[in-house]
Design an enzyme around this catalytic site. Sequence first.
Site, PDB file in Angstrom:
ATOM      1  N   CYS A  55       0.839  -1.197   0.000  1.00  0.00           N
ATOM      2  CA  CYS A  55       0.000   0.000   0.000  1.00  0.00           C
ATOM      3  C   CYS A  55       0.885   1.263   0.000  1.00  0.00           C
ATOM      4  O   CYS A  55       1.997   1.240   0.525  1.00  0.00           O
ATOM      5  CB  CYS A  55      -0.919   0.012   1.231  1.00  0.00           C
ATOM      6  SG  CYS A  55      -2.430  -0.961   1.009  1.00  0.00           S
ATOM      7  N   HIS A 125      -5.801  -1.262  -2.135  1.00  0.00           N
ATOM      8  CA  HIS A 125      -5.527  -2.613  -1.640  1.00  0.00           C
ATOM      9  C   HIS A 125      -6.538  -3.645  -2.154  1.00  0.00           C
ATOM     10  O   HIS A 125      -6.226  -4.830  -2.283  1.00  0.00           O
ATOM     11  CB  HIS A 125      -5.551  -2.571  -0.108  1.00  0.00           C
ATOM     12  CG  HIS A 125      -5.120  -3.834   0.561  1.00  0.00           C
ATOM     13  ND1 HIS A 125      -3.807  -4.257   0.560  1.00  0.00           N
ATOM     14  CD2 HIS A 125      -5.817  -4.775   1.257  1.00  0.00           C
ATOM     15  CE1 HIS A 125      -3.717  -5.396   1.231  1.00  0.00           C
ATOM     16  NE2 HIS A 125      -4.920  -5.743   1.663  1.00  0.00           N
ATOM     17  N   HIS A 176      -3.092  -7.472  -2.165  1.00  0.00           N
ATOM     18  CA  HIS A 176      -2.948  -6.194  -2.870  1.00  0.00           C
ATOM     19  C   HIS A 176      -2.643  -6.498  -4.344  1.00  0.00           C
ATOM     20  O   HIS A 176      -1.694  -7.226  -4.644  1.00  0.00           O
ATOM     21  CB  HIS A 176      -1.808  -5.371  -2.246  1.00  0.00           C
ATOM     22  CG  HIS A 176      -1.810  -3.955  -2.703  1.00  0.00           C
ATOM     23  ND1 HIS A 176      -2.055  -2.889  -1.857  1.00  0.00           N
ATOM     24  CD2 HIS A 176      -1.648  -3.410  -3.939  1.00  0.00           C
ATOM     25  CE1 HIS A 176      -2.017  -1.763  -2.553  1.00  0.00           C
ATOM     26  NE2 HIS A 176      -1.772  -2.059  -3.824  1.00  0.00           N
ATOM     27  N   GLN A 180       4.505  -9.469 -11.150  1.00  0.00           N
ATOM     28  CA  GLN A 180       5.956  -9.461 -11.032  1.00  0.00           C
ATOM     29  C   GLN A 180       6.592  -9.485 -12.413  1.00  0.00           C
ATOM     30  O   GLN A 180       5.950  -9.848 -13.398  1.00  0.00           O
ATOM     31  CB  GLN A 180       6.440 -10.691 -10.263  1.00  0.00           C
ATOM     32  CG  GLN A 180       5.950 -10.775  -8.836  1.00  0.00           C
ATOM     33  CD  GLN A 180       6.673 -11.869  -8.060  1.00  0.00           C
ATOM     34  OE1 GLN A 180       7.904 -11.926  -8.050  1.00  0.00           O
ATOM     35  NE2 GLN A 180       5.927 -12.735  -7.412  1.00  0.00           N
TER      36      GLN A 180
HETATM   37  O1  LIG Z   1       7.502 -13.966  -5.307  1.00  0.00           O
HETATM   38  P1  LIG Z   1       6.439 -14.381  -4.311  1.00  0.00           P
HETATM   39  O2  LIG Z   1       5.089 -13.796  -4.623  1.00  0.00           O
HETATM   40  O3  LIG Z   1       6.866 -14.158  -2.885  1.00  0.00           O
HETATM   41  O4  LIG Z   1       6.334 -15.961  -4.475  1.00  0.00           O
HETATM   42  C1  LIG Z   1       5.449 -16.644  -5.319  1.00  0.00           C
HETATM   43  O5  LIG Z   1       5.795 -16.479  -6.702  1.00  0.00           O
HETATM   44  C2  LIG Z   1       7.077 -16.971  -7.110  1.00  0.00           C
HETATM   45  C3  LIG Z   1       7.188 -16.828  -8.612  1.00  0.00           C
HETATM   46  O6  LIG Z   1       6.197 -17.548  -9.319  1.00  0.00           O
HETATM   47  C4  LIG Z   1       7.285 -18.424  -6.667  1.00  0.00           C
HETATM   48  O7  LIG Z   1       8.620 -18.777  -6.901  1.00  0.00           O
HETATM   49  C5  LIG Z   1       6.950 -18.636  -5.188  1.00  0.00           C
HETATM   50  O8  LIG Z   1       7.017 -20.009  -4.890  1.00  0.00           O
HETATM   51  C6  LIG Z   1       5.534 -18.106  -4.912  1.00  0.00           C
HETATM   52  O9  LIG Z   1       5.217 -18.261  -3.552  1.00  0.00           O
END
Ligand SMILES: O=P(O)(O)O[C@H]1O[C@H](CO)[C@@H](O)[C@H](O)[C@H]1O
Lengths: 359, 359
Positions: A55, A125, A176, A180
């Site tokens: 947040c 959020h 939230h 990635q």
């Molecule tokens: O990066 P985060 O959200 O902590 O973690 C999550 O995504 C990652 C990428 O797919 C994985 O390797 C992790 O096992 C999962 O818990």
Amino acid sequence: MKNFDINEDPHRRYNPLINEWVLVSPHRSKRPWQGQNETVTLDDLPEYDPTCYLCPDNVRANGEVNPAYENAFVFENDFAALKQEEIAFEENKNDPSVSELAKQTFFKAKPERGISRVVCFSPKHNLTLPEMPVAAIENIIHTWQKEYTDLGNVDYINHVQIFENKGSVMGCSNPHPHGQIWAQSSLPTEVEKTQNNLKAYYDQHGSNLLQDYLKEELKLNERIVIENDHFVALVPFWAIWPYETIIISKRHLGKITDFTKDETTDFALTLKQLTTKYDNLFETSFPYSSGIHQSPTDGALHQEWQFHMHFYPPLLRSASVKKFMVGYEMMGESQRDITPEKSASVLIEQSDVHYKNKL
Amino acid sequence: MKNFDINEDPHRRYNPLINEWVLVSPHRSKRPWQGQNETVTLDDLPEYDPTCYLCPDNVRANGEVNPAYENAFVFENDFAALKQEEIAFEENKNDPSVSELAKQTFFKAKPERGISRVVCFSPKHNLTLPEMPVAAIENIIHTWQKEYTDLGNVDYINHVQIFENKGSVMGCSNPHPHGQIWAQSSLPTEVEKTQNNLKAYYDQHGSNLLQDYLKEELKLNERIVIENDHFVALVPFWAIWPYETIIISKRHLGKITDFTKDETTDFALTLKQLTTKYDNLFETSFPYSSGIHQSPTDGALHQEWQFHMHFYPPLLRSASVKKFMVGYEMMGESQRDITPEKSASVLIEQSDVHYKNKL
Ligand SMILES: O=P(O)(O)O[C@H]1O[C@H](CO)[C@@H](O)[C@H](O)[C@H]1O
Ligand SMILES: O=P(O)(O)O[C@H]1O[C@H](CO)[C@@H](O)[C@H](O)[C@H]1O
């Protein structure tokens, strides 16, 4: 002898993108479920959570403070799986106890350099993709474009993987809304497989595998979930997850930075509609892992590539019963009960109005 | 520039069995966990559960009554993913709306014939492998041998997949100790990949990939968890799951029916010790999917094959925190935090006496 009926009889289907098969058992969807129930995501999250490290204005694990951001916000992953540091590496270092063959075959390892980032989709959020205005989704797409360009321009980065894990059942530790990006030197295994198959097809036919596939799917109109001027979302013929979909652009384009303004808008619309349908299916914030496959950033032309986005949602029967890809699937091959055609028809039926907004 | 340290720096490792890579991020094991907690299996199950459809004398979903069995007991899966019925199939049936290319590439499907069986390991509802006497495990191995032979002899069966899903986190809907066998006409995807790599190695070197690998592992002695006269259990250099192991026979043998009497005993001992160490690790009934890869039953000689058994356990940090193979893993490649060497050393430390039997 009974004639083969693809809607009823066990069969295997071929996935030309990765050269693997899936076992389809349509008759098995009647099986009762006595196994694990998943935790259902709560519908009543606050707009701001003082304990959330994503947040605005809050402090993250490493002590940094998030800005008072208003649109998509990107930062370096505090617990990155990849590191930027350059590492000196001597291939096949002299270890007299290990034979040359063993080094080349059994103990093959290479340092991997890369950058991991987190993309917060919204300062709110509790605002997931299906509930966002289209303009806010366009803003996320622009952020992805910028990251693809910036990361791709880093000299040692050859591949930029944009993805989202949504829901605790998909290992997401924070509701939230965020995704990635893991950018790295090497082509990851699944991307390399896809590239090999796209390349073989391109070399043989002089055209793009997914473009040719999309044309056939549009003719048949059996698995199309969403279609607008520039994008199509469909359940692939070889889908492994119960409600798996793929989004493909109608025009042949290799990467997200090739989008025109209209394509950006239509892609945002497609994302909004698809995730709304998903949420409506079991009236829950639908968990999934999604990710974009597109041209590597290694500087080569890659005419074989076609931008596409995968959605792999695990839910099977309800908000709390998922499909497990376990013993047979790990040792043998992916298996599904409901047919992709049936899944598509179920998704088509879902409203484009989010269930929370219905009266 | 820092020199590559495989125990500390992010790197990729190559799996020669399936020609895929895994991303290893040793530094990431310090990451805090705020995500989903798994349900922990209860330690106090009764020896007989009147509601369990696998206990002796109980009625199954289809109305059949289990016998008062005393050893391993096998029956046809009531909700089989495969069917025995022969299905007539015309390849590329005339559908004028779909081009020949599309039929061959995009819409490739074939009926699949097979037999699915359930193997109850014990009449006792609460007796899992690590707690069984060695003789009872030998009895399970004999059952697997008989099934491999009987199913393999069925004219249309070319592959017999023996596996176990243990624990609700692995999609197992009943804690009664049991495994499954899915026997079918085709080689499943993962088996075909393995066979291709074993074959290529055999053709090049005239020896077996896993036998040669095992010799190098025994020399290095870094990842060996259990070793007896006839079998070794180790964490493979390319393991993807935190505590993944593989069991390989010291003698080159293609299939479970090649075992001598002593090999059967040593395999039973290895299974008992390995699953005991697993249970002791987090003092819980350790969930996993396991499965045997061995020679197909298509009648060919298959000198390239080597019997081995995979254990894929999901737990990472405790009885309730597992590794999620999600976004990056699905789109990119498998990723792990703890190194295989570290996992092996943790497993070696575990006692061979089950925690429930300690005072
Ligand atoms: O990066 P985060 O959200 O902590 O973690 C999550 O995504 C990652 C990428 O797919 C994985 O390797 C992790 O096992 C999962 O818990
Ligand atoms: O056959 P079961 O135990 O009902 O089901 C379990 O194992 C099967 C084989 O790995 C999987 O296909 C199912 O998703 C899983 O829930």
